[in-house]
Design a protein around this motif. Structure first.
Motif, PDB file in Angstrom:
ATOM      1  N   THR A  92       0.845  -1.187   0.000  1.00 26.79           N
ATOM      2  CA  THR A  92       0.000   0.000   0.000  1.00 26.79           C
ATOM      3  C   THR A  92       0.879   1.236   0.000  1.00 26.79           C
ATOM      4  O   THR A  92       1.944   1.262   0.609  1.00 26.79           O
ATOM      5  N   VAL A  96      -3.247   0.318  -3.611  1.00 28.88           N
ATOM      6  CA  VAL A  96      -2.968  -1.039  -3.160  1.00 28.88           C
ATOM      7  C   VAL A  96      -2.558  -1.843  -4.386  1.00 28.88           C
ATOM      8  O   VAL A  96      -3.325  -1.962  -5.340  1.00 28.88           O
ATOM      9  N   HIS A 141      -1.249  -5.500  -5.754  1.00 25.45           N
ATOM     10  CA  HIS A 141      -1.086  -6.929  -5.496  1.00 25.45           C
ATOM     11  C   HIS A 141      -0.070  -7.488  -6.477  1.00 25.45           C
ATOM     12  O   HIS A 141      -0.005  -7.042  -7.621  1.00 25.45           O
ATOM     13  N   LEU A 185      -6.931  -3.187   4.945  1.00 25.98           N
ATOM     14  CA  LEU A 185      -7.235  -1.953   4.220  1.00 25.98           C
ATOM     15  C   LEU A 185      -8.086  -1.015   5.080  1.00 25.98           C
ATOM     16  O   LEU A 185      -7.870   0.201   5.074  1.00 25.98           O
ATOM     17  N   ALA A 224      -7.365  -0.209  -5.775  1.00 26.99           N
ATOM     18  CA  ALA A 224      -6.783  -1.544  -5.594  1.00 26.99           C
ATOM     19  C   ALA A 224      -6.532  -2.136  -6.975  1.00 26.99           C
ATOM     20  O   ALA A 224      -7.440  -2.196  -7.800  1.00 26.99           O
ATOM     21  N   SER A 249       2.912  -4.961   2.958  1.00 24.22           N
ATOM     22  CA  SER A 249       2.115  -5.789   3.867  1.00 24.22           C
ATOM     23  C   SER A 249       2.481  -7.234   3.709  1.00 24.22           C
ATOM     24  O   SER A 249       2.820  -7.675   2.682  1.00 24.22           O
TER      25      SER A 249
END
Length: 133
Positions: free
Chosen positions: A7, A16, A18, A36, A50, A133
């Motif tokens: 993030t 965010v 991935h 989140l 995201a 994270s």
């Protein structure tokens, strides 16, 4: 928590990201929505972009329903743009978004990042504060 995403607070929104091929499972989406929500409260920022690149999904329709409910529990009042790249959102993706929306999350699904940012109503970021994270 170690949810496998990064993030970044961009000043006007939270980004965010991935990793490519991120697997959407009952456990991973629960961790995502929970963390989140904490990040939004920490930064007092309730606009989120995201991004998933070529994700895989191991969620049944009922899991998608549960994910929408969990998102509403942790992200009520958040404006969430879900941007899928190298993946075509399908009926199950839209079902999840509808469940979350019906429970208070202002959510939309995109395949283009610029469109997602426009929908969020954010300008170019002035500040960055990355957080893994």
């Amino acid at each position: 928590m170690s949810s496998g995403f990064v993030t970044t607070f961009k000043g006007t929104y939270i980004r965010v990201e991935h990793p490519q091929g991120y697997e959407l499972t009952e456990k991973s989406v629960f961790e995502l929505w929970q963390e989140l929500g904490e990040i939004c409260r920490e930064y007092q920022c309730f606009k989120v972009l995201a991004i998933w690149v070529a994700p895989s999904r191991r969620l049944s329709v009922m899991n998608s329903y549960g994910s929408g409910e969990m998102a509403s529990r942790f992200l009520s009042g958040v404006k969430l743009a879900c941007c899928f790249q190298e993946y075509e959102p399908d009926e199950q993706t839209e079902f999840f978004a509808t469940v979350a929306h019906n429970r208070g999350v202002n959510i939309a699904v995109f395949t283009d990042e610029r469109e997602a940012l426009r929908w969020l109503g954010v300008d170019s970021p002035e500040q960055e504060n990355p957080r893994g994270s």
